[in-house]
Design an enzyme around this catalytic site. Structure first.
Site, PDB file in Angstrom:
ATOM      1  N   CYS A 202       8.312 -17.543  -9.846  1.00 11.97           N
ATOM      2  CA  CYS A 202       6.462 -17.545  -9.394  1.00 11.97           C
ATOM      3  C   CYS A 202       6.677 -19.754  -8.113  1.00 11.97           C
ATOM      4  O   CYS A 202       7.648 -19.889  -8.704  1.00 11.97           O
ATOM      5  CB  CYS A 202       6.115 -18.418 -10.343  1.00 11.97           C
TER       6      CYS A 202
ATOM      7  N   GLU B 132      14.601 -29.106 -22.601  1.00 12.82           N
ATOM      8  CA  GLU B 132      14.281 -30.034 -22.914  1.00 12.82           C
ATOM      9  C   GLU B 132      12.480 -29.522 -23.589  1.00 12.82           C
ATOM     10  O   GLU B 132      12.329 -28.361 -23.133  1.00 12.82           O
ATOM     11  CB  GLU B 132      13.279 -30.270 -20.978  1.00 12.82           C
TER      12      GLU B 132
ATOM     13  N   CYS C 125       5.664 -28.956 -16.836  1.00 11.78           N
ATOM     14  CA  CYS C 125       5.854 -27.533 -16.730  1.00 11.78           C
ATOM     15  C   CYS C 125       5.753 -27.386 -15.840  1.00 11.78           C
ATOM     16  O   CYS C 125       5.760 -27.899 -14.134  1.00 11.78           O
ATOM     17  CB  CYS C 125       4.528 -26.369 -16.836  1.00 11.78           C
TER      18      CYS C 125
ATOM     19  N   CYS D 117       5.669 -27.953 -26.823  1.00 15.29           N
ATOM     20  CA  CYS D 117       5.458 -27.836 -26.212  1.00 15.29           C
ATOM     21  C   CYS D 117       7.841 -27.029 -26.207  1.00 15.29           C
ATOM     22  O   CYS D 117       8.004 -27.606 -25.709  1.00 15.29           O
ATOM     23  CB  CYS D 117       5.348 -28.678 -24.530  1.00 15.29           C
TER      24      CYS D 117
ATOM     25  N   CYS E 288      14.587 -18.821 -15.447  1.00 22.02           N
ATOM     26  CA  CYS E 288      13.600 -17.917 -16.174  1.00 22.02           C
ATOM     27  C   CYS E 288      14.139 -16.485 -15.037  1.00 22.02           C
ATOM     28  O   CYS E 288      14.423 -17.397 -13.898  1.00 22.02           O
ATOM     29  CB  CYS E 288      11.873 -18.234 -15.992  1.00 22.02           C
TER      30      CYS E 288
ATOM     31  N   CYS F  14       6.346 -22.937  -9.348  1.00 16.96           N
ATOM     32  CA  CYS F  14       7.316 -23.330 -10.781  1.00 16.96           C
ATOM     33  C   CYS F  14       8.770 -23.107 -10.180  1.00 16.96           C
ATOM     34  O   CYS F  14       9.327 -22.425 -10.048  1.00 16.96           O
ATOM     35  CB  CYS F  14       7.432 -22.183 -12.001  1.00 16.96           C
TER      36      CYS F  14
HETATM   37  N1  SAH Z   1       6.928 -18.742 -18.224  1.00 15.80           N
HETATM   38  C1  SAH Z   1       5.276 -18.008 -18.946  1.00 15.80           C
HETATM   39  C2  SAH Z   1       5.705 -19.550 -20.039  1.00 15.80           C
HETATM   40  C3  SAH Z   1       6.335 -20.738 -19.063  1.00 15.80           C
HETATM   41  S1  SAH Z   1       5.054 -21.706 -17.764  1.00 15.80           S
HETATM   42  C4  SAH Z   1       4.692 -18.626 -17.603  1.00 15.80           C
HETATM   43  O1  SAH Z   1       4.506 -18.633 -17.007  1.00 15.80           O
HETATM   44  O2  SAH Z   1       3.200 -18.358 -18.678  1.00 15.80           O
HETATM   45  C5  SAH Z   1       4.032 -22.494 -18.597  1.00 15.80           C
HETATM   46  C6  SAH Z   1       3.096 -22.925 -17.674  1.00 15.80           C
HETATM   47  O3  SAH Z   1       3.173 -23.209 -16.756  1.00 15.80           O
HETATM   48  C7  SAH Z   1       2.669 -21.796 -16.614  1.00 15.80           C
HETATM   49  O4  SAH Z   1       1.138 -21.331 -16.858  1.00 15.80           O
HETATM   50  C8  SAH Z   1       3.068 -22.057 -15.721  1.00 15.80           C
HETATM   51  O5  SAH Z   1       2.091 -21.281 -15.006  1.00 15.80           O
HETATM   52  C9  SAH Z   1       2.974 -23.643 -15.530  1.00 15.80           C
HETATM   53  N2  SAH Z   1       3.596 -24.045 -14.028  1.00 15.80           N
HETATM   54  C10 SAH Z   1       4.588 -23.876 -13.781  1.00 15.80           C
HETATM   55  N3  SAH Z   1       4.446 -24.587 -12.584  1.00 15.80           N
HETATM   56  C11 SAH Z   1       3.956 -25.383 -13.035  1.00 15.80           C
HETATM   57  C12 SAH Z   1       4.062 -26.258 -11.944  1.00 15.80           C
HETATM   58  N4  SAH Z   1       4.477 -27.352 -10.830  1.00 15.80           N
HETATM   59  N5  SAH Z   1       2.251 -27.213 -11.709  1.00 15.80           N
HETATM   60  C13 SAH Z   1       1.221 -26.625 -13.038  1.00 15.80           C
HETATM   61  N6  SAH Z   1       2.375 -25.285 -13.565  1.00 15.80           N
HETATM   62  C14 SAH Z   1       2.934 -25.355 -13.443  1.00 15.80           C
HETATM   63 FE1  SF4 Z   2       9.205 -18.043 -15.733  1.00 11.19          FE
HETATM   64 FE2  SF4 Z   2       8.193 -20.144 -13.857  1.00 11.19          FE
HETATM   65 FE3  SF4 Z   2       6.643 -18.416 -14.034  1.00 11.19          FE
HETATM   66 FE4  SF4 Z   2       6.416 -18.681 -16.011  1.00 11.19          FE
HETATM   67  S1  SF4 Z   2       6.024 -19.864 -14.202  1.00 11.19           S
HETATM   68  S2  SF4 Z   2       7.397 -16.797 -15.456  1.00 11.19           S
HETATM   69  S3  SF4 Z   2       9.182 -20.373 -16.133  1.00 11.19           S
HETATM   70  S4  SF4 Z   2       9.424 -18.636 -12.969  1.00 11.19           S
END
Ligand code: SAH
Ligand code: SF4
Length: 393
Positions: free
Chosen positions: A129, A105, A364, A118, A125, A132
């Site tokens: 996290c 996406e 995100c 974006c 991934c 996420c």
């Molecule tokens: N992997 C990279 C980039 C992609 S995630 C990273 O982690 O930085 C982009 C941003 O979205 C990151 O700051 C991540 O922590 C945040 N993010 C992921 N899941 C989210 C959620 N459910 N609500 C808000 N932000 C989120």
């Molecule tokens: Fe991967 Fe989501 Fe963690 Fe970014 S926030 S490193 S996309 S698991």
């Protein structure tokens, strides 16, 4: 095979493969480059300064096909989300093996002074996290640099952001004469620093002044903290840096961003202090997702300010976007305000990122999967078949 997304070197290789003489490679490559990336042409016919026989030869072997748009959603706030299929580029010259088909996406967020795209760097991934949704997806592969560049080209196609195209009539459109896509953030799916070579090549193509012409200062790469690659990002890619910090203590960050066990906070901040090119004019963004009762106390806010002392930093407070099955909740608005006041009083301006495109789930960390579910549901309604893999999700 499509030439879309190729680097200059790949393009030269493609021309060599159809017997363009060595002495013409540079000139022909430069011509194609401008047509593909400056003008956004979709066929070789319009390449007026390229001799007809060569145009014919190009068309016999190559195309300028784009990945197909599987779906497009437009939010009431103008945010757009496309699901695009990445098996339509053909196997690139840079690839020895055919990449697995994939869908990613791409989200476009228009604002009064900019339009931010974006993009994703991986399908899924490998990191996990806990807040996420991307981290819960099983299929993971790196995108090629061509597939990353193609995300920008598809968006510019749709937004009428190439000469001669008309912008869409629905949703918010950027004012005439301004660029629809002025900024790029690598904040879609995936960890860009685990696919740094592709990100480097993609950024080189996106920022090339004869083509897509996006300044590297307007491209931000977000990482969860892959410390050994941060310096390389600064030196070889030269984009802005964003760090997904989310916690100010190692015990909590270990839980939220498990990569922290390998590269703890102090190590991460040290890499930020020495990030090549960081200055007050080129600040590092620290992303901090607001999780109710987890990381959102005034004490956390004060510790955040203390930790970032001496680093040219911006702070982005992100309201958590919940997804089905998550154990977290978004902090209350008053809690976010208190947190943001502490950060503001320490000298950091307007730190809360307004949630955008919530009605189309363009948030995100929940990209793609929701669309898959919606499609599965639609299929179920249409013909009674459902994709078990999706339903089990
Ligand atoms: N992997 C990279 C980039 C992609 S995630 C990273 O982690 O930085 C982009 C941003 O979205 C990151 O700051 C991540 O922590 C945040 N993010 C992921 N899941 C989210 C959620 N459910 N609500 C808000 N932000 C989120
Ligand atoms: Fe991967 Fe989501 Fe963690 Fe970014 S926030 S490193 S996309 S698991």
């Amino acid at each position: 095979m499509s030439l879309l997304g190729m680097t200059r070197a790949e393009l030269a290789e493609a021309l060599r493969a159809i017997d363009v003489p060595e002495r013409e490679l540079r000139m022909r490559g430069a011509q194609l480059w401008q047509w593909i990336y400056g003008h956004g042409l979709k066929s070789f016919d319009g390449m007026l300064n390229v001799a007809k026989p060569l145009r014919t030869r190009l068309a016999e072997t190559y195309s300028l096909a784009r990945p197909s748009i599987v779906s497009e959603q437009v939010s009431i706030d103008g945010t757009r989300k496309w699901l695009i299929r990445l098996d339509d580029l053909g196997s690139g010259l840079d690839l020895q093996r055919q990449q697995k088909a994939a869908e990613v996406e791409v989200v476009y967020i228009p604002e009064s002074d900019r339009g931010t795209l974006c993009v994703s760097s991986q399908v899924g991934c490998t990191l996990t996290c806990t807040f996420c949704h991307t981290g819960t997806q099983k299929l993971v592969r790196n995108l090629t640099s061509r597939e990353i560049v193609a995300q920008l080209v598809v968006a510019r196609d749709r937004l009428g952001d190439f000469p001669g195209l008309t912008p869409p009539t629905d949703g918010l459109v950027p004012p005439p004469g301004t660029r629809a896509v002025s900024n790029i953030v690598f904040m879609g799916m995936g960890e860009p620093l685990y696919n740094l070579d592709a990100v480097r090549d993609a950024v080189a193509t996106m920022s090339d002044g004869d083509g897509l012409s996006l300044s590297r200062r307007r491209i931000t790469v977000s990482t969860s903290g892959v410390v050994p690659q941060i310096e390389t990002l600064g030196n070889d890619v030269g984009t802005m840096l964003a760090i997904s910090l989310h916690a100010v203590r190692d015990d909590l960050r270990n839980e939220l961003v498990p990569l922290n066990k390998k590269y703890p906070i102090e190590m991460l901040l040290e890499a930020c202090r020495t990030y090549p090119g960081a200055s007050n004019a080129r600040r590092i963004t620290f992303e901090y997702v607001m999780l109710k009762g987890v990381n959102d106390s005034p004490r956390d806010a004060r510790e955040l300010v203390r930790l970032l002392k001496g680093i040219p930093a911006k702070i982005n407070l992100i309201p958590f976007n919940p997804w089905p099955g998550t154990r977290y909740e978004c902090s209350d608005w008053s809690t976010i305000e208190t947190f943001s006041d502490i950060v503001f009083n320490a000298g950091y301006a307007s730190p809360v990122r307004t949630p955008r495109g919530r009605d189309i789930l363009a948030a995100c960390g929940q990209l793609k999967s929701e669309t898959e579910k919606l499609r599965a549901r639609a299929r179920l309604m249409l013909d009674g078949t459902a994709d078990p893999a999706v339903d089990a999700d």
